[in-house]
Design an enzyme around this catalytic site. Sequence first.
Site, PDB file in Angstrom:
ATOM      1  N   ASP A  28     124.887  69.299  46.893  1.00 22.82           N
ATOM      2  CA  ASP A  28     124.624  70.627  47.461  1.00 22.82           C
ATOM      3  C   ASP A  28     125.688  71.027  48.485  1.00 22.82           C
ATOM      4  O   ASP A  28     126.265  70.168  49.153  1.00 22.82           O
ATOM      5  CB  ASP A  28     123.237  70.596  48.130  1.00 22.82           C
ATOM      6  N   ASN A  30     128.268  73.429  47.844  1.00 21.12           N
ATOM      7  CA  ASN A  30     129.552  73.907  47.298  1.00 21.12           C
ATOM      8  C   ASN A  30     129.828  75.356  47.684  1.00 21.12           C
ATOM      9  O   ASN A  30     130.956  75.719  48.023  1.00 21.12           O
ATOM     10  CB  ASN A  30     129.542  73.828  45.768  1.00 21.12           C
ATOM     11  N   GLY A  31     128.760  76.187  47.609  1.00 20.10           N
ATOM     12  CA  GLY A  31     128.918  77.615  47.909  1.00 20.10           C
ATOM     13  C   GLY A  31     129.332  77.819  49.359  1.00 20.10           C
ATOM     14  O   GLY A  31     130.262  78.573  49.664  1.00 20.10           O
ATOM     15  N   TRP A  33     130.759  75.668  51.338  1.00 19.98           N
ATOM     16  CA  TRP A  33     132.113  75.112  51.533  1.00 19.98           C
ATOM     17  C   TRP A  33     133.153  76.178  51.179  1.00 19.98           C
ATOM     18  O   TRP A  33     134.132  76.375  51.905  1.00 19.98           O
ATOM     19  CB  TRP A  33     132.267  73.886  50.631  1.00 19.98           C
ATOM     20  N   SER A  73     120.405  72.893  37.536  1.00 17.52           N
ATOM     21  CA  SER A  73     118.945  72.813  37.430  1.00 17.52           C
ATOM     22  C   SER A  73     118.428  73.889  36.479  1.00 17.52           C
ATOM     23  O   SER A  73     119.141  74.848  36.152  1.00 17.52           O
ATOM     24  CB  SER A  73     118.308  72.991  38.806  1.00 17.52           C
ATOM     25  N   GLU A  75     116.608  76.081  37.254  1.00 19.21           N
ATOM     26  CA  GLU A  75     116.547  77.337  38.022  1.00 19.21           C
ATOM     27  C   GLU A  75     117.931  77.961  38.215  1.00 19.21           C
ATOM     28  O   GLU A  75     118.042  79.131  38.591  1.00 19.21           O
ATOM     29  CB  GLU A  75     115.936  77.080  39.412  1.00 19.21           C
ATOM     30  N   ASN A  76     118.984  77.187  37.983  1.00 12.31           N
ATOM     31  CA  ASN A  76     120.332  77.689  38.269  1.00 12.31           C
ATOM     32  C   ASN A  76     120.792  78.821  37.334  1.00 12.31           C
ATOM     33  O   ASN A  76     121.792  79.481  37.605  1.00 12.31           O
ATOM     34  CB  ASN A  76     121.370  76.557  38.249  1.00 12.31           C
ATOM     35  N   TRP A  77     120.056  79.064  36.232  1.00  7.62           N
ATOM     36  CA  TRP A  77     120.418  80.183  35.344  1.00  7.62           C
ATOM     37  C   TRP A  77     120.325  81.518  36.068  1.00  7.62           C
ATOM     38  O   TRP A  77     120.872  82.518  35.617  1.00  7.62           O
ATOM     39  CB  TRP A  77     119.508  80.218  34.113  1.00  7.62           C
ATOM     40  N   ARG A  79     121.684  82.352  38.699  1.00  5.11           N
ATOM     41  CA  ARG A  79     122.945  82.688  39.395  1.00  5.11           C
ATOM     42  C   ARG A  79     123.756  83.689  38.577  1.00  5.11           C
ATOM     43  O   ARG A  79     123.550  83.816  37.368  1.00  5.11           O
ATOM     44  CB  ARG A  79     123.750  81.407  39.626  1.00  5.11           C
ATOM     45  N   ARG A 195     121.050  63.672  49.749  1.00  2.00           N
ATOM     46  CA  ARG A 195     121.290  65.109  49.674  1.00  2.00           C
ATOM     47  C   ARG A 195     122.134  65.553  50.854  1.00  2.00           C
ATOM     48  O   ARG A 195     121.672  65.536  52.006  1.00  2.00           O
ATOM     49  CB  ARG A 195     119.976  65.897  49.676  1.00  2.00           C
TER      50      ARG A 195
HETATM   51  C1  FPP Z   1     124.656  73.302  44.641  1.00  2.00           C
HETATM   52  O1  FPP Z   1     125.489  73.904  45.617  1.00  2.00           O
HETATM   53  C2  FPP Z   1     125.485  72.840  43.550  1.00  2.00           C
HETATM   54  C3  FPP Z   1     125.333  73.206  42.248  1.00  2.00           C
HETATM   55  C4  FPP Z   1     124.288  74.129  41.790  1.00  2.00           C
HETATM   56  C5  FPP Z   1     126.274  72.706  41.227  1.00  2.00           C
HETATM   57  C6  FPP Z   1     126.703  71.272  41.344  1.00  2.00           C
HETATM   58  C7  FPP Z   1     127.806  71.077  40.407  1.00  2.00           C
HETATM   59  C8  FPP Z   1     128.983  70.476  40.677  1.00  2.00           C
HETATM   60  C9  FPP Z   1     129.295  69.787  41.943  1.00  2.00           C
HETATM   61  C10 FPP Z   1     130.042  70.424  39.634  1.00  2.00           C
HETATM   62  C11 FPP Z   1     129.607  69.443  38.605  1.00  2.00           C
HETATM   63  C12 FPP Z   1     130.707  68.972  37.844  1.00  2.00           C
HETATM   64  C13 FPP Z   1     130.764  67.743  37.311  1.00  2.00           C
HETATM   65  C14 FPP Z   1     132.004  67.366  36.643  1.00  2.00           C
HETATM   66  C15 FPP Z   1     129.624  66.782  37.355  1.00  2.00           C
HETATM   67  P1  FPP Z   1     125.317  75.443  45.946  1.00  2.00           P
HETATM   68  O2  FPP Z   1     126.190  76.208  45.039  1.00  2.00           O
HETATM   69  O3  FPP Z   1     123.866  75.815  45.853  1.00  2.00           O
HETATM   70  O4  FPP Z   1     125.815  75.496  47.409  1.00  2.00           O
HETATM   71  P2  FPP Z   1     125.273  76.445  48.564  1.00  2.00           P
HETATM   72  O5  FPP Z   1     123.862  76.047  48.830  1.00  2.00           O
HETATM   73  O6  FPP Z   1     126.179  76.121  49.690  1.00  2.00           O
HETATM   74  O7  FPP Z   1     125.416  77.867  48.080  1.00  2.00           O
END
Ligand code: FPP
Length: 247
Positions: A28, A30-31, A33, A73, A75-77, A79, A195
Site C-alpha cells: 500500500d 503507491n498513490g 508516494w 483486489s 474492489e480495485n476495478w 479505479r 502492511r
Molecule cells: C495500493 O496502493 C496498491 C495497489 C492497489 C497495487 C499494488 C500493485 C503493485 C505494487 C504493482 C504490482 C506489480 C507486480 C509486478 C507484483 P494505493 O494505490 O492504494 O496507494 P494510496 O493508498 O497511496 O493511493
Amino acid sequence: MGENLQEEKAKQPPSREHLPRHIGFIMDGNGRWARQRGLPREMGHKSGAEAFRRIVRYCQEIGIPTITAYAFSTENWKRPKHEVDALMDLLGEYLADLSRFQKENVRLLVLGDVAPLREDLRASIIRAEEGSRNNTGMTVNIALNYGGRDEIVHAARKLAEACLRGEMAPEDIDEAALSGSLYTAGQPDPDVIIRPSGEMRLSNFLSWQSAYAELIFMRVLWPDFTPQHLNYALHQYAGRSRRFGGV
Ligand code: FPP
C-alpha cells in the site's frame, strides 16, 4: 509503527529459526508516494513493482519459503480505467518473464478469480504457473483480482458442488475441507502480514488464512520499502509470542 532504521535490528534479519514460513504483503501507499513527487499514480505502481522485485529477491536470499503479495483486489476495478490498465500491464510484464522464475527457482502462483482478466494476462498466468510448477527455491503468490470473501464464496460453491455430485456429504465439510478449497490449498497459512503506509486494516486480504497471523503495520510507503524495513518487521515478528489460543 514508526520504524527506526538506524536500529541494529534493521541491519540483519533474525536468525533462521525465528523467521516466518509465509509472509503476506499488502503493498500500500503507491498513490501517495507518487503524489508526494507530483507524479501520476501509475508511476507509484511502477516503483511499487520494483520494490516488490527487490523484496522477492531478498526473501529468497534470507530463506523465506513463501510470500503472498496483494497486487489487485476485487474492489480495485473501481479505479480509473487508465490506472487499472497500467496495473494490469505491470502484472503482465512480471508474469510473462518465465525465464526469470526458472533462473531464480521461483514457483509462481496467482490467487484470485482470473476469469475476468485480459486474455493475454490469463495466458501468461497459465504459462508461468505451469512452467514454474517444479521450482523449489521459493513460492511467490500474487493475489490478483483477489478478495478474501470472494475466495471463501468460491470455496463454499466448490464444496456444495462436490456434495451435489455425491462425492462428499455436508457433514464432511470441516476446516480442512474448506482450507483445501481455497486458492492457497496445500500452502501454510501466513505467519505474519505486513502492511506499510500507515493504514491499519486487512482490506479483505487472506481473510480465512490470517486467523492467527501476526499483523505488522508500518509508516513507510510501499515503493520505499527496502530489505532494511523487512528486517525491522521480522525482528518485531520474532519478538512476539504466538500462542494460537493456548497459554
Ligand atoms: C495500493 O496502493 C496498491 C495497489 C492497489 C497495487 C499494488 C500493485 C503493485 C505494487 C504493482 C504490482 C506489480 C507486480 C509486478 C507484483 P494505493 O494505490 O492504494 O496507494 P494510496 O493508498 O497511496 O493511493
